[in-house]
Every structure is written in structure tokens, then in C-alpha cells.
Design an enzyme around this catalytic site. Structure first.
Site, mmCIF file in Angstrom:
data_model
loop_
_atom_site.group_PDB
_atom_site.id
_atom_site.type_symbol
_atom_site.label_atom_id
_atom_site.label_comp_id
_atom_site.label_asym_id
_atom_site.label_seq_id
_atom_site.Cartn_x
_atom_site.Cartn_y
_atom_site.Cartn_z
ATOM 1 N N ILE A 84 51.541 66.098 -5.119
ATOM 2 C CA ILE A 84 50.289 66.794 -6.642
ATOM 3 C C ILE A 84 51.277 68.177 -7.005
ATOM 4 O O ILE A 84 51.046 68.955 -7.222
ATOM 5 C CB ILE A 84 49.282 66.605 -5.759
ATOM 6 C CG1 ILE A 84 48.939 67.157 -4.613
ATOM 7 C CG2 ILE A 84 49.540 65.259 -6.008
ATOM 8 C CD1 ILE A 84 47.738 67.088 -4.214
ATOM 9 N N ASP A 85 52.014 69.140 -5.691
ATOM 10 C CA ASP A 85 52.597 69.856 -6.042
ATOM 11 C C ASP A 85 53.639 70.191 -7.280
ATOM 12 O O ASP A 85 54.088 69.050 -7.722
ATOM 13 C CB ASP A 85 53.562 70.594 -4.854
ATOM 14 C CG ASP A 85 54.674 70.287 -4.073
ATOM 15 O OD1 ASP A 85 55.318 69.497 -5.296
ATOM 16 O OD2 ASP A 85 54.144 69.511 -3.011
ATOM 17 N N HIS A 118 50.340 60.572 -8.102
ATOM 18 C CA HIS A 118 49.248 60.072 -7.520
ATOM 19 C C HIS A 118 48.985 61.880 -7.901
ATOM 20 O O HIS A 118 48.036 61.980 -7.363
ATOM 21 C CB HIS A 118 50.011 60.574 -5.807
ATOM 22 C CG HIS A 118 50.223 59.730 -5.333
ATOM 23 N ND1 HIS A 118 50.587 59.825 -3.815
ATOM 24 C CD2 HIS A 118 50.091 58.277 -5.847
ATOM 25 C CE1 HIS A 118 51.036 58.365 -3.282
ATOM 26 N NE2 HIS A 118 50.174 57.387 -4.723
HETATM 27 P P1 NAD Z 1 53.518 61.462 4.581
HETATM 28 O O1 NAD Z 1 52.883 62.635 5.339
HETATM 29 O O2 NAD Z 1 52.826 59.908 5.101
HETATM 30 O O3 NAD Z 1 55.386 61.101 5.616
HETATM 31 C C1 NAD Z 1 55.730 62.293 5.545
HETATM 32 C C2 NAD Z 1 57.159 62.227 6.305
HETATM 33 O O4 NAD Z 1 58.381 63.101 5.983
HETATM 34 C C3 NAD Z 1 57.175 61.442 6.883
HETATM 35 O O5 NAD Z 1 58.400 60.131 7.090
HETATM 36 C C4 NAD Z 1 58.243 62.770 7.970
HETATM 37 O O6 NAD Z 1 59.344 62.119 9.061
HETATM 38 C C5 NAD Z 1 59.137 63.489 6.624
HETATM 39 N N1 NAD Z 1 59.324 65.057 6.771
HETATM 40 C C6 NAD Z 1 58.758 65.799 7.241
HETATM 41 N N2 NAD Z 1 59.439 66.915 7.314
HETATM 42 C C7 NAD Z 1 60.385 66.647 6.646
HETATM 43 C C8 NAD Z 1 61.171 67.823 6.600
HETATM 44 N N3 NAD Z 1 61.364 69.066 6.548
HETATM 45 N N4 NAD Z 1 63.085 67.138 5.454
HETATM 46 C C9 NAD Z 1 62.092 65.591 6.039
HETATM 47 N N5 NAD Z 1 61.470 65.226 5.903
HETATM 48 C C10 NAD Z 1 60.552 65.569 6.414
HETATM 49 O O7 NAD Z 1 53.788 62.019 3.739
HETATM 50 P P2 NAD Z 1 54.145 61.596 2.461
HETATM 51 O O8 NAD Z 1 54.708 59.553 2.645
HETATM 52 O O9 NAD Z 1 54.684 61.488 0.834
HETATM 53 O O10 NAD Z 1 52.794 60.379 2.209
HETATM 54 C C11 NAD Z 1 52.594 59.419 0.974
HETATM 55 C C12 NAD Z 1 51.156 59.290 -0.090
HETATM 56 O O11 NAD Z 1 49.991 59.141 0.144
HETATM 57 C C13 NAD Z 1 51.506 61.523 0.231
HETATM 58 O O12 NAD Z 1 52.480 61.625 -0.578
HETATM 59 C C14 NAD Z 1 50.069 61.679 -0.808
HETATM 60 O O13 NAD Z 1 50.035 61.535 -2.617
HETATM 61 C C15 NAD Z 1 49.124 60.453 -0.461
HETATM 62 N N6 NAD Z 1 47.973 60.983 -0.946
HETATM 63 C C16 NAD Z 1 47.726 61.767 -0.862
HETATM 64 C C17 NAD Z 1 46.476 62.033 -1.844
HETATM 65 C C18 NAD Z 1 45.256 63.639 -1.518
HETATM 66 O O14 NAD Z 1 46.581 64.887 -1.234
HETATM 67 N N7 NAD Z 1 44.324 63.296 -1.563
HETATM 68 C C19 NAD Z 1 45.576 61.064 -2.729
HETATM 69 C C20 NAD Z 1 46.294 60.183 -2.359
HETATM 70 C C21 NAD Z 1 47.864 59.713 -1.545
#
Ligand code: NAD
Length: 249
Positions: free
Chosen positions: A103-104, A119
Site C-alpha cells: 500500500i506504499d 490491496h
Molecule cells: P509478508 O510479510 O507476508 O512477506 C514478506 C516476504 O518478504 C517474506 O517472504 C520475506 O522472506 C521477504 N523479505 C523480507 N525482507 C526481504 C528483503 N530484504 N528482500 C527480499 N525479500 C524479503 O508480506 P506479503 O507477502 O506482502 O503479505 C501479503 C499481504 O497481506 C501484504 O502485502 C499485505 O497487503 C497483506 N495485507 C495487509 C493489510 C494491511 O496492511 N492492513 C491488509 C490486507 C492484506
């Protein structure tokens, strides 16, 4: 750790690329991920701040959570991985769609143009009275007025919460069904529908690649994978793709 490459993308003038990004691509810009150790969901219960029920229970808590994130975002800059994807879009021929779960606004700040926020966006508000989404960069509260219909008290962050339908799914599924290359970057592969995109792209014959810090939940489904920090593996992979494309033109 790398997964041996099985197959290579065809990158001609009519090729089509879909990139999916998650919180991991913004981690090195200073934005916390969600499910990692020390991530956002280890500090706060997602049911309180990322569900419609949590908002109905305590809107002040939800506004406070997103207001703090929005204020922090003002000082955050895109990193080398965001910039590499903007370069890929500019330099490769064919069709390109960047689908972000984030969302950034770091992809836009880096120069990406063909992108969708599935999202929602932190810098937008959604009016539950008129249904309009509007840009909103300051704090939001239960007393905020809709810029479109002027109703007070019906605004919410324009963010897709758990249990809600992500945005732009028609466009995303159309792109996945036609793509030659699908690349998933910095996502844990634990939230659907995004977690299912790799299967959809594979089913339609695309070459699939994972770039992440470590194998995601669906890591075994990718034909190629490179593990490491996004600021290192993404620019290196983009350089490689641009080289491959130059050889194939
Ligand atoms: P996540 O935190 O589940 O996973 C992050 C991933 O990034 C991990 O696999 C990790 O190994 C990897 N990672 C961490 N640091 C890294 C780096 N420096 N370089 C490369 N990879 C790195 O995040 P996601 O997969 O984006 O989660 C899914 C979604 O669920 C989120 O994006 C988010 O949109 C979400 N969600 C959030 C909200 C909210 O903010 N309110 C609402 C609905 C859904």
C-alpha cells in the site's frame, strides 16, 4: 540458494511480463514486513486493524494505525529493487504489468507506470457514503469529511482488509492468462488470491521466477528462483532479463 532454471522466457516485441511484489521489496526502504519475525503482525493483531469488523469495533485504533504508517511513509524512499523494476518497464518491449500487494507508493516514486495496487493505497481514502476513492495524505479520523460528497464520518483508509475483495482482479487475471514471464518478488505467498498467481501463470505456459529472501510457501512451484536481499537479487535479475531480451530481438 538458487533453483536451477527450467525453461527461459521468450522476450520479443510482443512478450508479456507480469511482476508481483510484496512487503519484502520495501523492507530495505525501512517499511516493516507483515509475517516475518518482528513484522507488523507480531506487534499488533491484524483482526483489530485489517478487518472490517475491527474497524466497526474501534475505528480510532484503525485510523491511528494507518495515520502512523502514512506519516512514516513521507520520509521513505524507493530502493534499488523498485528502481530496477521501473527500468525493466522502460527498457523491455512488449506488455508489462506490475501488480503490488503493497500500500506504499514506492513503485510510483521509482518511476513505474503500469501498475495496480491490489490491496489499495495508504495515500487514499474511501467514502462509505458515496463510494468514491480520493487522494488523502494527511491524518484521517472519524470526523473527516469526504472530498467528493462532503459527508462527515464515513471515510476509511482505502486499503483492502482481510475478507474483502482485492482491486483490479479482472485486469490481473487477464494479464496472467496471457503472460510469458511471471516474477514474484518479496512475498511470503500466504495471502490469496496473490499466492495463487504462480499456478495461474504456469497453467497458461509462462516461465515463473521467485525472487525472495527465502523460499516462500509456494516456492516449489517456480521454475527458477534466486534468494537474497531484494536490493541485490532484483537489479541483478533485471540486468539479466534486459541482456536476454537484447539477444532475442
Ligand atoms: P509478508 O510479510 O507476508 O512477506 C514478506 C516476504 O518478504 C517474506 O517472504 C520475506 O522472506 C521477504 N523479505 C523480507 N525482507 C526481504 C528483503 N530484504 N528482500 C527480499 N525479500 C524479503 O508480506 P506479503 O507477502 O506482502 O503479505 C501479503 C499481504 O497481506 C501484504 O502485502 C499485505 O497487503 C497483506 N495485507 C495487509 C493489510 C494491511 O496492511 N492492513 C491488509 C490486507 C492484506
Amino acid at each position: 540458494m538458487n533453483v536451477p532454471v527450467t525453461g527461459q522466457p521468450e522476450l520479443g516485441a510482443s512478450s508479456s511480463i507480469v511482476i508481483l511484489t510484496g512487503a519484502g521489496i520495501s523492507a530495505e526502504s525501512g517499511i516493516d514486513t507483515f509475517r516475518d519475525k518482528g513484522g507488523i503482525w507480531s506487534k499488533i493483531d491484524y483482526r483489530d486493524v485489517a478487518t472490517p469488523e475491527g474497524f466497526a469495533r474501534n475505528p480510532r485504533k484503525v485510523f491511528d494505525f494507518y495515520n502512523k504508517r502514512r506519516r512514516r511513509m513521507a520520509d521513505i524512499k524507493p530502493n534499488a529493487a523498485h528502481r530496477a523494476l521501473a527500468r525493466l518497464e522502460q527498457e523491455l518491449p512488449g506488455t508489462f504489468l506490475l501488480v503490488t500487494q503493497n500500500i506504499d507508493d514506492l513503485h510510483e516514486a521509482a518511476g513505474s507506470r503500469h501498475l495496480v495496487h491490489m490491496h489499495g493505497e495508504l495515500n487514499k481514502t474511501l467514502c462509505e457514503a458515496c463510494g468514491q476513492s480520493s487522494r488523502w495524505t494527511g491524518d484521517m479520523s472519524i470526523d473527516s469529511r469526504c472530498p467528493t460528497c462532503s459527508t462527515v464520518g464515513r471515510l476509511r483508509p482505502d486499503v483492502v482488509w482481510f475478507g474483502e475483495m482485492p482491486y483490479h482482479m479482472g485486469r490481473v487475471h487477464a494479464a496472467l492468462s496471457a503472460c510469458d514471464l511471471f516474477v514474484s518478488i518479496g512475498t511470503s505467498g500466504s495471502v490469496y488470491p496473490a499466492a495463487g498467481f504462480v499456478e495461474e501463470a504456469r497453467f497458461n505456459g509462462a516461465h515463473t521466477v521467485e525472487l525472495n529472501l527465502e523460499p516462500s510457501e509456494g516456492g516449489g512451484m517456480f521454475a527458477e528462483a534466486h534468494y537474497g536481499r531484494a536490493t541485490e537479487v532484483v537489479p541483478a535479475f533485471v540486468d539479466h532479463l534486459i541482456e536476454v531480451a537484447a539477444q532475442q530481438w
